[in-house]
Design an enzyme around this catalytic site. Structure first.
Site, PDB file in Angstrom:
ATOM      1  CG  HIS A 259      47.488  39.584  39.122  1.00 48.51           C
ATOM      2  ND1 HIS A 259      48.013  39.305  40.211  1.00 48.51           N
ATOM      3  CD2 HIS A 259      46.509  38.793  38.909  1.00 48.51           C
ATOM      4  CE1 HIS A 259      47.510  38.360  40.899  1.00 48.51           C
ATOM      5  NE2 HIS A 259      46.376  38.188  40.123  1.00 48.51           N
ATOM      6  CB  CYS A 260      43.816  41.837  40.074  1.00 48.54           C
ATOM      7  SG  CYS A 260      44.015  39.970  39.692  1.00 48.54           S
ATOM      8  CB  ILE A 261      43.976  46.076  42.653  1.00 48.52           C
ATOM      9  CG1 ILE A 261      43.451  45.002  43.466  1.00 48.52           C
ATOM     10  CG2 ILE A 261      43.128  47.460  43.082  1.00 48.52           C
ATOM     11  CD1 ILE A 261      41.948  44.519  43.459  1.00 48.52           C
ATOM     12  CB  ILE A 263      45.348  45.537  35.364  1.00 56.05           C
ATOM     13  CG1 ILE A 263      46.660  46.170  35.374  1.00 56.05           C
ATOM     14  CG2 ILE A 263      45.040  45.134  33.958  1.00 56.05           C
ATOM     15  CD1 ILE A 263      47.746  45.042  35.204  1.00 56.05           C
ATOM     16  CG  ASP A 264      41.776  42.628  36.666  1.00 54.99           C
ATOM     17  OD1 ASP A 264      42.291  42.692  35.961  1.00 54.99           O
ATOM     18  OD2 ASP A 264      41.382  41.565  37.369  1.00 54.99           O
TER      19      ASP A 264
END
Length: 420
Positions: A259-261, A263-264
């Protein structure tokens, strides 16, 4: 106000937050638009990896309740937004869930409330998107209610760091807003870190994951030329990691997921392009490198089969582990999906095994589950370790395989073992 905190969004971020708040005796209300999630939680059943059914039952016994009724939010002293912010088609964050949550809060906003956004987004969202909607009814942020941003830092499956002992960054719309948010989190989080404002707190989260994204891309690119030069990159990293300062080990893999790498960093890149008109070149290059890893793994698989006198077309390739990280069931943005699709496109017969995933349809109907792991490994022309779950005895599986492609650097040296 009869509720200490209302948490909007009861997924991998909101539920652990609710758990920690419940543990210290706070009256916690969970709000979610998914009726199935709400009903299950009220019945003591969990739907996230990090909380068991017993954990949720303990929360309910402590007074936690979940609801789909937005009017109950008006009873809360503090409201925390923990909804997802996926990528939109243009590469920016999809703020639809955030906007829907803010609209719900605005309809129930009361003087004295503290509203905190935790959802990851681009710098300026709290001030430019959230605040105007909340103030439309006449109440003013910093005067009539408190507004802050505190980035979620949940790492699903992390058995060492959770919501309680991971430092909580807080940035307020005003210093008093920051004080209110810090006081709320300070009741159940060990360390609260004050940022200068909401934009600084928003950007801190993006910097954390952009740092990881870029360094993963670095070692992913190194894995390619080290292979071509006959250099064992895993040994290189282990040697470099002995330096007690100035180096942090990152490891290559079949791509980035979660959910992070993936996308963010794109939020930050999108924001720079949209507001300043020029690219964030590090992020865009890292995204390009990491996004091509599944295709690179496919090419390596094809080469390994060729060396064995076989064609990828018609060969059976078994993928071990299809989640985005080990020991959990979370499949969000897993690199196993594009890898499976590339293999299928080249005519391979693709099977998968994962102790945490019994039904995997993300890559299409062409991928079947191997029920007997050892038999499937022995029968497959090539076994690819995509995710290293603790349930796997890697060396034993490699020994039973015809060819074993280790993308995680976990297998011992062997005639059948080939590393990324």
């Amino acid at each position: 106000m009869t509720v200490d905190v209302a948490i909007i969004g009861l997924g991998y971020v909101g539920l652990p937050l609710a758990q920690e708040a419940s543990k210290v005796g706070l009256k916690v209300l969970g709000f979610d638009v998914n009726t199935g999630v709400v009903d299950a939680l009220n019945a003591g059943r969990s739907h996230v990896d990090d909380l068991s059914d017993a954990d949720v039952a303990d929360m309910v016994a402590a007074g936690f309740s979940a609801t789909t009724d937005p009017s109950l939010i008006g009873d809360a002293k503090t409201v925390v937004i923990c909804v997802p912010t996926p990528l939109s088609e243009d590469g920016g964050p999809d703020l639809g869930p955030v906007k829907a949550a803010v609209d719900t809060i605005a309809a129930n906003l009361k003087p004295g409330m503290t509203v905190i956004l935790e959802s990851t987004t681009y710098p300026g969202t709290t001030d430019e998107v959230v605040r105007p909607v909340l103030e439309a009814g006449g109440l003013v942020a910093g005067t009539d209610f408190h507004l802050a941003f505190s980035p979620e830092r949940i790492d699903p499956g992390n058995e060492t760091f959770g919501a309680k002992n991971t430092p909580k960054v807080v940035g307020g719309h005003t210093p008093a807003c920051g004080d209110a948010a810090a006081a709320f989190y300070g009741q159940f989080v060990d360390t609260v870190v004050r940022a200068k404002g909401t934009r600084e707190a928003e950007t801190a989260k993006l910097l954390e994951n952009t740092y990881r994204h870029i360094n993963i891309a670095l070692v992913n690119e190194m894995s390619r030329f080290c292979h071509d030069l006959g250099i064992d990159l895993w040994d290189v990293i282990n040697a470099a990691a002995t330096k007690p300062f100035g180096f942090q080990a990152f490891y290559p893999g079949p791509g980035v997921g979660g959910h992070c790498i993936p996308i963010d960093p794109n939020y930050l890149s999108y924001n720079v392009r949209a507001k300043l008109g020029y690219p964030f070149r590090f992020v865009e290059l890292a995204q390009e490198i990491n996004a091509t890893m599944p295709m690179y793994i496919t090419q390596r698989a094809q080469d390994l089969l060729n060396d064995d006198g076989k064609s990828l077309r018609g060969s059976t390739v078994l993928l071990l582990g299809v989640t985005y990280k080990p020991n959990i069931a979370d499949q969000r943005e897993s690199p196993a999906v594009p890898l499976a699709r590339h293999l299928l496109d080249k005519g391979a017969t693709v099977q998968y095994h994962d102790p945490h995933v019994t039904n995997w349809t993300a890559a299409g109907d062409g991928v079947t589950r191997a029920e007997d792991l050892e038999a499937a490994v022995a029968a497959a022309d090539l076994t690819v370790l995509v995710q290293n779950h603790r349930e796997y005895d890697i060396d034993a599986l490699a020994g039973k395989s015809q060819n074993f492609f280790d993308t995680r650097g976990k297998a011992s040296d062997g005639e059948k073992v080939h590393r990324l």
